[in-house]
Design an enzyme around this catalytic site. Sequence first.
Site, PDB file in Angstrom:
ATOM      1  N   CYS A 205      43.348  40.559  33.914  1.00  0.00           N
ATOM      2  CA  CYS A 205      42.020  39.981  34.200  1.00  0.00           C
ATOM      3  C   CYS A 205      42.061  39.386  35.608  1.00  0.00           C
ATOM      4  O   CYS A 205      42.939  39.767  36.405  1.00  0.00           O
ATOM      5  CB  CYS A 205      41.629  38.952  33.139  1.00  0.00           C
ATOM      6  SG  CYS A 205      42.731  37.533  33.004  1.00  0.00           S
TER       7      CYS A 205
ATOM      8  N   ARG B 239      41.340  35.565  29.671  1.00  0.00           N
ATOM      9  CA  ARG B 239      41.190  36.785  28.889  1.00  0.00           C
ATOM     10  C   ARG B 239      42.499  37.559  28.665  1.00  0.00           C
ATOM     11  O   ARG B 239      42.830  37.917  27.518  1.00  0.00           O
ATOM     12  CB  ARG B 239      40.149  37.709  29.545  1.00  0.00           C
ATOM     13  CG  ARG B 239      38.748  37.143  29.508  1.00  0.00           C
ATOM     14  CD  ARG B 239      37.815  37.879  30.458  1.00  0.00           C
ATOM     15  NE  ARG B 239      38.170  37.642  31.853  1.00  0.00           N
ATOM     16  CZ  ARG B 239      37.604  38.219  32.891  1.00  0.00           C
ATOM     17  NH1 ARG B 239      36.642  39.116  32.691  1.00  0.00           N
ATOM     18  NH2 ARG B 239      37.968  37.920  34.127  1.00  0.00           N
TER      19      ARG B 239
ATOM     20  N   ASP C  54      33.734  37.049  31.468  1.00  0.00           N
ATOM     21  CA  ASP C  54      34.570  35.972  32.007  1.00  0.00           C
ATOM     22  C   ASP C  54      34.074  34.633  31.444  1.00  0.00           C
ATOM     23  O   ASP C  54      32.935  34.238  31.685  1.00  0.00           O
ATOM     24  CB  ASP C  54      34.425  36.015  33.536  1.00  0.00           C
ATOM     25  CG  ASP C  54      35.220  34.925  34.215  1.00  0.00           C
ATOM     26  OD1 ASP C  54      35.753  34.042  33.519  1.00  0.00           O
ATOM     27  OD2 ASP C  54      35.286  34.965  35.453  1.00  0.00           O
TER      28      ASP C  54
HETATM   29  P1  4NP Z   1      40.347  35.046  33.513  1.00  0.00           P
HETATM   30  O1  4NP Z   1      39.275  33.880  33.791  1.00  0.00           O
HETATM   31  O2  4NP Z   1      40.161  36.067  34.604  1.00  0.00           O
HETATM   32  O3  4NP Z   1      39.944  35.566  32.184  1.00  0.00           O
HETATM   33  O4  4NP Z   1      41.713  34.387  33.534  1.00  0.00           O
HETATM   34  C1  4NP Z   1      39.117  33.221  34.998  1.00  0.00           C
HETATM   35  C2  4NP Z   1      40.004  32.237  35.374  1.00  0.00           C
HETATM   36  C3  4NP Z   1      39.823  31.552  36.565  1.00  0.00           C
HETATM   37  C4  4NP Z   1      38.739  31.856  37.361  1.00  0.00           C
HETATM   38  C5  4NP Z   1      37.841  32.837  36.998  1.00  0.00           C
HETATM   39  C6  4NP Z   1      38.040  33.527  35.816  1.00  0.00           C
HETATM   40  N1  4NP Z   1      38.532  31.114  38.575  1.00  0.00           N
HETATM   41  O5  4NP Z   1      37.495  31.366  39.233  1.00  0.00           O
HETATM   42  O6  4NP Z   1      39.365  30.271  38.916  1.00  0.00           O
END
Ligand code: 4NP
Length: 172
Positions: free
Chosen positions: A22, A28, A141
């Site tokens: 991800c 995720r 997300d």
């Molecule tokens: P992930 O979620 O891609 O599912 O781990 C996110 C974690 C952090 C961020 C965005 C999505 N961020 O903008 O820091």
Amino acid sequence: MTDTKEVGRSKSVSKNSVLFVCLGNICRSPAAEAIFKAILASQGLEKIVRVDSAGTSSDHIGETADQRMRQEAHKRSLYIDSIARQFTENDFESFDFIVVMDDSNKEKVLSLSFTEEQKYKVKKMTDYCCEKFSDFSSVPDPYYGGQQGFSLVLDILEDACFHFFEKEIRPS
Ligand code: 4NP
């Protein structure tokens, strides 16, 4: 790395390594990793299939998974213990499947590929959804949303991981 492994009398798995990807590797993909490991354990395959997760960004390297995701997973008796790391070109050689959560992850991962074989390893998680979540074209997300977004992500991932296992990994 493809390396057929015997898993019982006349049964084997030919592809036995999966990397979930991800953006941050704190919501995720660590959840997908935990769900998929639980499926493998339920089938006695936890020592046969290697599972890991990674993020396309470097922003959260070294962090544990987001507390909100760990809390939501805990309600389902899932324990997320991964430490965030960034996806690298070497992952194309180390894994048979690279399963991404959305189109942006896919674009980033594909931008690091060189060969058709590498590109072919890249699959989208929601392409394996078969039940209630087959209308989703990505795993949303949850980072900037509320707690219910984390629960929805787990629902989608449970559907997708189960059918990914059945289609791609179940020993034959
Ligand atoms: P992930 O979620 O891609 O599912 O781990 C996110 C974690 C952090 C961020 C965005 C999505 N961020 O903008 O820091």
